[in-house]
Design a protein around this motif. Structure first.
Motif, PDB file in Angstrom:
ATOM      1  N   VAL A  27       0.851  -1.189   0.000  1.00 47.17           N
ATOM      2  CA  VAL A  27       0.000   0.000   0.000  1.00 47.17           C
ATOM      3  C   VAL A  27       0.885   1.236   0.000  1.00 47.17           C
ATOM      4  CG1 VAL A  27      -1.802   1.277   1.205  1.00 47.17           C
ATOM      5  CG2 VAL A  27      -1.799  -1.218   1.273  1.00 47.17           C
ATOM      6  N   TYR A  32      -2.687   0.752  -4.206  1.00 43.52           N
ATOM      7  CA  TYR A  32      -2.301  -0.512  -3.586  1.00 43.52           C
ATOM      8  C   TYR A  32      -2.281  -1.622  -4.631  1.00 43.52           C
ATOM      9  CZ  TYR A  32      -7.253  -1.835  -3.777  1.00 43.52           C
ATOM     10  OH  TYR A  32      -8.519  -2.136  -4.217  1.00 43.52           O
ATOM     11  N   ASP A  34      -2.643  -5.884  -4.289  1.00 42.52           N
ATOM     12  CA  ASP A  34      -3.049  -6.896  -3.305  1.00 42.52           C
ATOM     13  C   ASP A  34      -3.070  -8.248  -4.017  1.00 42.52           C
ATOM     14  OD1 ASP A  34      -4.518  -8.611  -1.636  1.00 42.52           O
ATOM     15  OD2 ASP A  34      -5.816  -7.014  -0.897  1.00 42.52           O
ATOM     16  N   LYS A  55      -6.751   3.488  -2.470  1.00 40.90           N
ATOM     17  CA  LYS A  55      -7.133   3.462  -1.062  1.00 40.90           C
ATOM     18  C   LYS A  55      -7.352   4.893  -0.594  1.00 40.90           C
ATOM     19  CE  LYS A  55      -5.574   2.128   3.578  1.00 40.90           C
ATOM     20  NZ  LYS A  55      -4.501   1.484   4.379  1.00 40.90           N
ATOM     21  N   PHE A  69     -11.517   0.941  -0.321  1.00 43.48           N
ATOM     22  CA  PHE A  69     -10.661   0.332  -1.327  1.00 43.48           C
ATOM     23  C   PHE A  69     -11.467   0.188  -2.621  1.00 43.48           C
ATOM     24  CE2 PHE A  69      -9.134  -0.984   2.784  1.00 43.48           C
ATOM     25  CZ  PHE A  69      -7.754  -0.872   2.680  1.00 43.48           C
ATOM     26  N   ALA A  82     -16.291  -0.999  -4.657  1.00 44.45           N
ATOM     27  CA  ALA A  82     -15.453  -0.596  -3.527  1.00 44.45           C
ATOM     28  C   ALA A  82     -15.968  -1.241  -2.245  1.00 44.45           C
ATOM     29  CB  ALA A  82     -15.467   0.923  -3.388  1.00 44.45           C
TER      30      ALA A  82
END
Length: 223
Positions: A27, A32, A34, A55, A69, A82
């Motif tokens: 992040v 970010y 992931d 983010k 997010f 989101a």
């Protein structure tokens, strides 16, 4: 606040916590990447969920930390919306995130609890990049790559239903980056490769080419 973290556990509603994926999240200040991979026989991996996005912190100083997010690229078409999570620090330093989101296994919106653990990172450059095109075949439709400390992570969309994702580490005393976990088509393993630190560090908005991919710098700063 920027970080590199791994997930310790996930729980839905009041069910017992579990962990069935190997997760690495990088992040930055705004973006970010992931990566959540599942191990399958013969030490291979498949993508459970991989994504990149924005983010945003939503809380005021008086409120518990809360963030939204918003995925820009996601490997799960049913998880494009989101989601918002509220954060608290546990006694051992781990981070508890709670909120509501779609459980892809049931198709219902459920309460979730995730426990995250920050990983130690080396000081140095941080960058998050968006891949916007390729000069050679095979092509990518979209890609994101993040680097922080001694970790990198990437996710790319190769075609409408094909993705790749990987995590990589810089090992002290060894040149280059070791891709520690990879998931995706075998012939796609060299499409997106780890990127070395530039000198000097790029500015946000810079376009450059590496390994046949044109990258747009979304974030770049020093820690």
């Amino acid at each position: 606040m920027h970080s590199v973290s791994t997930r310790v556990s996930l729980a839905w509603d009041e069910e017992p916590p579990f962990e069935d994926s190997e997760v690495l999240v990088i992040v930055g200040k705004k973006y970010y990447v992931d990566i959540r991979l599942k191990r399958v026989p013969e030490n291979d991996y498949v993508i459970d969920w991989a994504m990149a996005g924005v983010k945003e912190w939503l809380h005021t100083e008086a409120d518990p930390p809360k963030a939204r997010f918003t995925p820009i690229l996601t490997t799960r078409s049913e998880l494009q919306n989101a989601d918002e999570g509220t954060f608290s620090t546990l006694d051992n330093g781990d981070i508890l995130e709670t909120g509501e989101m779609l459980d892809p296994n049931t198709g219902r919106v459920r309460r979730y609890s995730e426990i995250w653990r920050d990983l130690p990172i080396n000081k140095g450059s941080v960058f998050i990049l968006e891949g916007i095109g390729t000069s050679d075949a095979p092509t990518i439709q979209r890609a994101w790559l993040a680097k922080m400390g001694n970790y990198q992570a990437a996710v790319a969309k190769i075609s409408e239903d094909k993705f790749l994702a990987w995590t990589a580490e810089k090992v002290a005393g060894r040149p280059g980056w070791d891709v520690t976990k990879f998931a995706g088509p075998v012939d796609a393993a060299t499409i997106v490769l780890p990127i070395e630190d530039p000198s000097p560090l790029w500015g946000v908005g810079t376009l450059f080419e590496a390994n046949g991919i044109t990258w747009l710098v979304k974030e770049a700063f020093m820690t």
